[in-house]
Motif scaffolding. Structure first.
Motif, PDB file in Angstrom:
ATOM      1  N   UNK A  27       0.720  -1.325  -0.061  1.00  0.00           N
ATOM      2  CA  UNK A  27       0.013  -0.235   0.001  1.00  0.00           C
ATOM      3  C   UNK A  27       0.994   1.404   0.051  1.00  0.00           C
ATOM      4  N   UNK A  28       2.009   1.113   0.259  1.00  0.00           N
ATOM      5  CA  UNK A  28       2.758   2.499   0.737  1.00  0.00           C
ATOM      6  C   UNK A  28       4.168   2.429  -0.205  1.00  0.00           C
ATOM      7  N   UNK A  29       4.819   1.169   0.078  1.00  0.00           N
ATOM      8  CA  UNK A  29       6.232   1.268  -0.550  1.00  0.00           C
ATOM      9  C   UNK A  29       6.281   1.212  -2.075  1.00  0.00           C
ATOM     10  N   UNK A  30       5.451   0.278  -2.544  1.00  0.00           N
ATOM     11  CA  UNK A  30       5.466  -0.005  -3.934  1.00  0.00           C
ATOM     12  C   UNK A  30       4.747   0.979  -4.748  1.00  0.00           C
ATOM     13  N   UNK A  31       3.716   1.361  -4.132  1.00  0.00           N
ATOM     14  CA  UNK A  31       3.071   2.617  -4.852  1.00  0.00           C
ATOM     15  C   UNK A  31       3.539   3.906  -4.909  1.00  0.00           C
ATOM     16  N   UNK A  34       7.906   2.863  -6.587  1.00  0.00           N
ATOM     17  CA  UNK A  34       8.068   2.039  -7.875  1.00  0.00           C
ATOM     18  C   UNK A  34       6.867   2.602  -8.939  1.00  0.00           C
ATOM     19  N   UNK A  35       7.428   2.554 -10.201  1.00  0.00           N
ATOM     20  CA  UNK A  35       6.405   2.735 -11.188  1.00  0.00           C
ATOM     21  C   UNK A  35       5.282   1.693 -11.378  1.00  0.00           C
ATOM     22  N   UNK A  36       4.360   2.294 -11.877  1.00  0.00           N
ATOM     23  CA  UNK A  36       3.220   1.252 -11.869  1.00  0.00           C
ATOM     24  C   UNK A  36       3.428   0.096 -12.835  1.00  0.00           C
ATOM     25  N   UNK A  37       4.116   0.710 -13.972  1.00  0.00           N
ATOM     26  CA  UNK A  37       4.633  -0.493 -15.022  1.00  0.00           C
ATOM     27  C   UNK A  37       5.501  -1.567 -14.291  1.00  0.00           C
ATOM     28  N   UNK A 175      19.240  -0.314  -8.572  1.00  0.00           N
ATOM     29  CA  UNK A 175      18.448   0.328  -9.648  1.00  0.00           C
ATOM     30  C   UNK A 175      17.296  -0.684  -9.570  1.00  0.00           C
ATOM     31  N   UNK A 176      16.000  -0.357 -10.756  1.00  0.00           N
ATOM     32  CA  UNK A 176      14.969  -1.108 -10.805  1.00  0.00           C
ATOM     33  C   UNK A 176      15.528  -2.700 -11.121  1.00  0.00           C
ATOM     34  N   UNK A 177      16.418  -2.679 -12.138  1.00  0.00           N
ATOM     35  CA  UNK A 177      17.087  -4.138 -12.558  1.00  0.00           C
ATOM     36  C   UNK A 177      17.554  -4.813 -11.264  1.00  0.00           C
ATOM     37  N   UNK A 178      18.317  -4.170 -10.619  1.00  0.00           N
ATOM     38  CA  UNK A 178      18.873  -4.886  -9.431  1.00  0.00           C
ATOM     39  C   UNK A 178      17.714  -5.219  -8.433  1.00  0.00           C
ATOM     40  N   UNK A 179      16.750  -4.501  -8.465  1.00  0.00           N
ATOM     41  CA  UNK A 179      15.685  -4.917  -7.552  1.00  0.00           C
ATOM     42  C   UNK A 179      14.802  -6.145  -7.801  1.00  0.00           C
ATOM     43  N   UNK A 180      14.786  -6.241  -9.141  1.00  0.00           N
ATOM     44  CA  UNK A 180      14.087  -7.671  -9.819  1.00  0.00           C
ATOM     45  C   UNK A 180      15.087  -8.900  -9.372  1.00  0.00           C
ATOM     46  N   UNK A 181      16.443  -8.825  -9.615  1.00  0.00           N
ATOM     47  CA  UNK A 181      17.220  -9.722  -9.428  1.00  0.00           C
ATOM     48  C   UNK A 181      17.260 -10.037  -7.959  1.00  0.00           C
ATOM     49  N   UNK A 182      17.400  -8.912  -7.243  1.00  0.00           N
ATOM     50  CA  UNK A 182      17.214  -9.055  -5.717  1.00  0.00           C
ATOM     51  C   UNK A 182      16.017  -9.853  -4.991  1.00  0.00           C
TER      52      UNK A 182
END
Length: 495
Positions: A27-31, A34-37, A175-182
């Motif tokens: 409800x708070x961190x993602x929104x 991070x972009x909606x995409x 970065x967003x890419x590092x987040x996805x790998x993490x």
């Protein structure tokens, strides 16, 4: 109900802790960070991995629970557990091969409306592998009647890991890419931690010896893949199909709505961890009277607890959406529809545990396949027409039919139902409170409004349950709490 009550209580604490952390993330961190995409991409990745998980595990996590108690010697148990560790590889290795050689084709299929999906197929595959072996190791300890640590890992660990990654993302440390790998690494670490704990509970002894019941074991495992796939399809296929038909941002909105409604299922998830092995033991020992008692009491108690959460969500949903980005309020009707379906799930009690551990699972599996196909068809028809609400409606219809069929088959096979007259009374109470509390709000700030309404609803509902003695277990629990309160008061009076 001693072992059920004790471990269920501990599991409820860890499950709600996980959901609290998940609520902060969702409800708070993602929104906010991070972009909606990309948030939609995270939802698609995890949903697809969960759909793949039963196939990757080869159904072994249910097979362990069903058959373990039938092996009486240590050597036979070691042979059986060795087979359970190896079997998932028969699926995992070919899936890795197909993904490697057909990466572009698979990516093109799922990227009809969103090109971003094609970049994360390997993330999906490795997350699915981590989910599969985690369930295998969790089942390994469930048959030792140890569910608390596993439930903590299942509900809390990955959410804490995700929170850490989101905070690092907000600080621009990753970065967003590092987040996805993490995120993938968090699920792999969770699997490895569960493996270490499982092997501490019972160290594996690798024994490749012929198992006398190998044919029933393999047949059950193969068929339970279908059962697990049906269950996960009913939960996650809507998100997969939203990614195919709508902009991936919509999955972000849908994720938030589904998460809010999923809180209703927390008590059921917590109790299910111990209901599965206990039900298997009753079935294998032919203790049908104990089975019926467990069925009725689990259903009534889950209906009451889940019902209270249902009331808190439905009555406060409009105010809750005022606390977050207004774009997410598009999921309002999704919350309402999915909340009703989750409440129906709670009403089933130990129904799933009975079916998955009995000899009647084959018939239900066939019907489950039909219903999974029905859900895919409904999503295909309703998402283009009604968007997010179409996906929710498809899920609601499929879950309603599936649950009704499961109730019917348990009754047909064992001549037992989870219902009593108290079930009807609780249903009337829920309807009355929901209708009286949904249509009005205090004229305060949303959070204060939510707090006040929640206190009123909880007080009215809990007092009604206690006053009319609708559940023996809850009445006894409340009496013990009152006695404990009086004890501490008297202690203070003495001093």
């Amino acid at each position: 109900m001693g072992i059920v009550a004790l471990q269920s209580f501990k599991n409820i604490i860890s499950t709600y802790t996980g959901f609290l952390i998940g609520a902060i993330n969702t409800l708070f961190l993602y929104t906010n960070f991070m972009s909606k995409t990309y948030y939609g991409m995270v939802g698609f990745m995890l949903s697809t991995a969960y759909v793949m998980m039963p196939l990757m595990a080869f159904g072994t996590y249910n097979t362990i629970i069903k058959f373990y108690s039938l092996f009486k010697t240590e050597k036979a148990q070691n042979s059986f557990l060795t087979l359970m560790l190896v079997m998932p590889l028969f699926i995992i290795v070919p899936v890795i091969g197909v993904t490697y050689f057909a990466y572009n084709t698979i990516g093109a299929y799922f990227s009809t409306a969103n090109d971003i999906i094609g970049n994360y197929l390997w993330h999906i595959v490795f997350t699915a592998i981590a989910l599969a072996y985690f369930e295998v190791f969790y089942a390994w300890v469930k048959v030792q009647m140890q569910t608390v640590f596993g439930n903590f890992m299942k509900e809390v660990f990955h959410r804490v890991g995700t929170m850490v990654l989101l905070l690092l993302l907000s600080l621009k440390t990753i970065s967003l890419e590092q987040f996805m790998i993490g995120l993938v690494l968090v699920y792999l670490l969770r699997m490895l931690t569960m493996m270490v704990y499982a092997f501490r509970c019972r160290l594996p002894v690798i024994v490749f010896k012929k198992i006398e019941t190998i044919i029933p074991v393999l047949k059950y495992s193969t068929l339970i893949i279908i059962a697990g796939s049906v269950a996960t399809l009913l939960l996650d296929v809507d998100k997969m199909m939203l990614g195919k038909y709508l902009l991936i941002d919509n999955i972000a909105y849908y994720n938030v709505a589904i998460f809010i409604a999923a809180v209703i299922a927390v008590p059921q998830r917590a109790m299910h961890q111990i209901l599965m092995p206990l039900t298997a033991e009753y079935l294998n020992s032919k203790k049908l009277k104990d089975l019926e008692t467990l069925y009725k009491r689990s259903s009534l108690n889950l209906f009451i607890v889940g019902g209270l959460i249902f009331l808190l969500i439905v009555s406060n949903i409009n105010q809750l959406y005022l606390c977050i980005d207004k774009d997410y309020s598009i999921g309002l009707y999704v919350v309402l529809l999915i909340s009703v379906s989750k409440l129906y799930d709670s009403l089933l009690g130990s129904n799933n545990a009975i079916l998955f551990n009995s000899d009647y699972y084959r018939i239900v599996l066939a019907l489950g396949v039909f219903l999974a196909i029905l859900m895919i068809v409904l999503n295909t028809l309703l998402i283009p027409l009604y968007g997010l609400n179409g996906a929710a409606l498809a899920t609601f219809i499929a879950v309603f039919i599936y649950n009704t069929v499961k109730l019917f088959f348990v009754y047909k096979a064992f001549k037992i139902t989870p219902f009593s007259f108290n079930t009807f009374k609780v249903g009337v109470l829920l309807l009355a409170v929901a209708l009286s509390m949904y249509f009005w709000d205090f004229s305060f700030l949303p959070l204060i409004n939510i707090l006040l309404k929640s206190c009123i609803i909880t007080l009215v509902f809990v007092c009604a349950i206690y006053w009319f003695k609708l559940s023996d277990d809850i009445t006894v629990l409340m009496q013990k709490l009152c006695a404990l309160r009086h004890f501490f008061k008297s202690k203070r009076g003495i001093h």
